[in-house]
Write an enzyme that holds these catalytic residues in place. Structure first.
Site, PDB file in Angstrom:
ATOM      1  N   ASN A   1       0.860  -1.330   0.054  1.00 17.15           N
ATOM      2  CA  ASN A   1       0.013  -0.170   0.040  1.00 17.15           C
ATOM      3  C   ASN A   1       0.933   1.277  -0.072  1.00 17.15           C
ATOM      4  OD1 ASN A   1      -2.053   1.743   0.473  1.00 17.15           O
ATOM      5  ND2 ASN A   1      -3.001   0.743   1.908  1.00 17.15           N
ATOM      6  N   ASP A   2       1.450   1.553   1.199  1.00 13.75           N
ATOM      7  CA  ASP A   2       1.857   2.819   1.436  1.00 13.75           C
ATOM      8  C   ASP A   2       3.292   3.155   0.332  1.00 13.75           C
ATOM      9  OD1 ASP A   2       0.487   3.719   3.385  1.00 13.75           O
ATOM     10  OD2 ASP A   2       1.469   2.951   4.794  1.00 13.75           O
ATOM     11  N   VAL A   3       3.829   1.923   0.256  1.00 12.60           N
ATOM     12  CA  VAL A   3       5.212   1.840  -0.841  1.00 12.60           C
ATOM     13  C   VAL A   3       4.850   2.076  -2.141  1.00 12.60           C
ATOM     14  CG1 VAL A   3       6.509   0.575   0.842  1.00 12.60           C
ATOM     15  CG2 VAL A   3       5.177  -0.608  -0.971  1.00 12.60           C
TER      16      VAL A   3
ATOM     17  N   TYR B   1      -0.022   1.921   6.782  1.00 13.53           N
ATOM     18  CA  TYR B   1       0.558   2.357   8.148  1.00 13.53           C
ATOM     19  C   TYR B   1       0.462   3.780   8.247  1.00 13.53           C
ATOM     20  CZ  TYR B   1       1.795  -2.280   9.900  1.00 13.53           C
ATOM     21  OH  TYR B   1       1.862  -3.508  10.522  1.00 13.53           O
ATOM     22  N   ALA B   2       0.551   4.367   6.989  1.00 11.43           N
ATOM     23  CA  ALA B   2       0.682   5.989   7.159  1.00 11.43           C
ATOM     24  C   ALA B   2      -0.699   6.416   7.409  1.00 11.43           C
ATOM     25  CB  ALA B   2       1.236   6.444   5.646  1.00 11.43           C
TER      26      ALA B   2
END
Lengths: 94, 463
Positions: free
Chosen positions: B388-390, B427-428
């Protein structure tokens, strides 16, 4: 500072530098086995525990020695075996 | 120096050389296994040589010999069993556990050895402090990774105050040991303070930061072992400790860079809950395009180049075997397939590579951030699974929680398929702009089920 300490510090510093040099070339693909393999290398603490045995002569000392030996042997044996297991899985296309 | 001592020193030097060469051979998958074996051989020789030293010295009393023998036998058995039965997904907690016991053994050496000089006293205190801290810290980290300790950041009331108190205790005991011959009592005080500090430092750190934390603890253990080497005046311990310290330090920096988070902020903790309040970024709630598994399979089967982007969600769903099966089906259909793996796609550095290698992905297909990013613009389909975030293009703009984080340039591919259960946050805690990109299609499914459906579809079309 004693000559001995100076010699030890020299070895330590050069060890760090060699470590940085060698390990910075390890590709990200292998970072888990690298960490696990490095972990196994600090299992050399078992050599330290063995050397310690020569200066132990009290019941509390024996207990401490047994625990330290257990920890160190687990570190070294488990570390190398699990690293080998992982690396055996990295296969080429052929 | 007697002839025997000289030979022993030369053999130790040989062993240290084996460690360095072993690590050097780890620079390529083809030679890495031999590297580990060279290192293990060096270790075996070092241990046998030390045994010879002990036997020749004749100073070990029988009880100590028994304690050493029994402890080492038990430890070897425990280590071998754990190493054989561990599942690859559980690797981070096992490596953490081995790290913990290594640090513990180093601390115990300083507690057991009567310091012969000021040098031994200073390094002994350092050994106890670092070793005990990494022992308890790694145990907590291992527990968190295994799910036995809650993975979310645990806030300890007055944690900061207690930490300062513990640091003060450590400083006082250190002064007592070095300046006033405080001996074993003061050293034990230092050990207790460091044990508590290890727990206190690790509890507030969330799951997302674990790759950094276990790298840092690894560096600590290396340093503790080197300190034990100073206490015992044993060169192999100093060299091996320095090597591991360097390895841990490099990995810590790489992981922190990959998350674009300063190490100080990671140690402060509190990140990685996964339930942070959503922050609207850019288009925010723009519509996403859905795709069926059949349509996605056709798209994959007709592609010339497919990049699979696995994230921790893939490992959590245990779907790495399905991903590799799909990749194999595509490869045999003539599609060029590779995996784009972000450095933090897992719970420890490089973890995702091990999981894919276990599922039989050839290592030539495993590509890191630097290799994969130039390849995205000539990729027909980027298949994102559980990452996701990456992959969030918002990282290229300032002013949001992922700003500046190195990302996989998935949005540069000609088309993107994302397998995801829902539009939940990473997570972000922010929306992923990739999902609302016009070129992106969402396949809403569990990773395993979605991949199986794709595999069935591809197999049907590839006939």
């Amino acid at each position: 500072m004693s000559p001995l300490l100076l010699a030890d510090l020299t070895v330590f510093t050069l060890g760090l530098l060699v470590g940085f040099e060698v390990i910075s070339k390890v590709p990200a693909t292998l970072h888990t086995p690298l960490m696990s393999g490095a972990n196994a290398i600090h299992g050399v603490v078992l050599v330290g525990v063995m050397l310690l045995a020569a200066s132990i002569s009290t019941p509390a000392g024996y207990a401490l020695l047994a625990v330290a030996a257990f920890f160190a042997a687990m570190n070294v044996a488990g570390g190398y075996v699990v690293t080998d297991r992982m690396l055996a899985m990295f296969r080429s296309r052929s | 120096m007697s002839g025997f001592d000289t030979v022993v020193h030369l053999i130790y030097l040989l062993c240290a050389t084996a460690f360095v060469i072993g690590l050097h051979l780890m620079n390529a998958p083809a030679t890495a296994r031999r590297g580990n074996q060279v290192s293990a051989a060096g270790m075996g020789v070092a241990i046998l040589t030390t045994l010879a030293v002990l036997i020749k010295g004749g100073q070990v009393d029988p009880w100590a010999a028994w304690a050493l023998g029994l402890g080492a036998t038990g430890g070897t058995a425990a280590g071998l069993i754990a190493a054989r039965v561990v599942r690859m997904t559980a690797m981070p907690q096992l490596v953490s556990l081995f790290n913990a016991v290594g640090g513990g053994a180093a601390a115990l050496i300083a507690l057991g050895e009567r310091p012969a000089s000021t040098q031994a006293e200073v390094t002994g205190v350092l050994d106890v402090l670092i070793g005990a801290l990494t022992f308890s810290g790694s145990l907590i980290a291992s527990g968190k990774l295994a799910g036995r300790v809650p993975g979310r950041p645990i806030v300890v009331p007055y944690g900061r105050l207690i930490s300062i108190g513990l640091a003060a205790v450590a400083a006082v005991t250190a002064v007592l040991v070095v300046g006033f011959d405080g001996g074993i009592l003061a050293l034990s005080g230092a050990a207790v303070a460091a044990l508590a500090a290890g727990v206190l430092l690790t509890l507030p750190i969330g799951g997302a930061d674990m790759p950094v934390v276990i790298s840092l603890l690894n560096a600590c253990t290396g340093t503790a072992v080197a300190m034990a080497g100073f206490v015992l005046e044993s060169t192999p311990l100093i060299i091996a400790g320095a090597l591991v310290g360097a390895a841990g330090a490099i990995l810590t920096k790489l992981m922190a860079d990959a998350m674009n988070r300063p190490i100080s902020a990671i140690i402060a903790g509190g990140y990685g809950t996964g339930d942070a309040v959503a922050v609207a970024v850019g288009a925010g709630s723009a519509a996403v395009r859905e795709i069926t598994a059949d349509d996605a399979a056709i798209q994959l089967a007709y592609a010339a180049k497919v990049m699979i982007v696995p994230g921790y969600g893939l490992a959590a769903a245990q779907a790495q075997h399905e991903a590799v099966a799909l990749a194999q089906a595509l490869t045999s259909h003539g599609v060029e397939v590779s995996y784009a793996i972000h450095p933090v796609a897992g719970r420890m550095p490089g973890h995702m590579n091990v999981l894919l290698a276990e599922a039989n992905a050839p290592y030539e297909q495993l590509q890191d951030l630097e290799e994969s990013n130039p390849a995205f613009p000539r990729t027909d389909v980027a298949l994102v699974i559980g990452a996701n975030d990456v992959t969030n293009p918002a990282a290229r703009r300032p002013g949001n929680p992922v700003s500046g984080m190195p990302i996989l340039d998935v949005d540069l591919a000609r088309s993107v398929i994302v397998i995801k259960r829902s539009l939940g946050h990473g997570y972000a805690g922010i929306d992923n702009e990739l999902y609302t990109d016009p070129r992106t299609a969402m396949l809403f499914a569990d990773a395993k089920a979605g991949l199986n459906a794709l595999l069935a579809g591809v197999s049907a079309y590839a006939k």
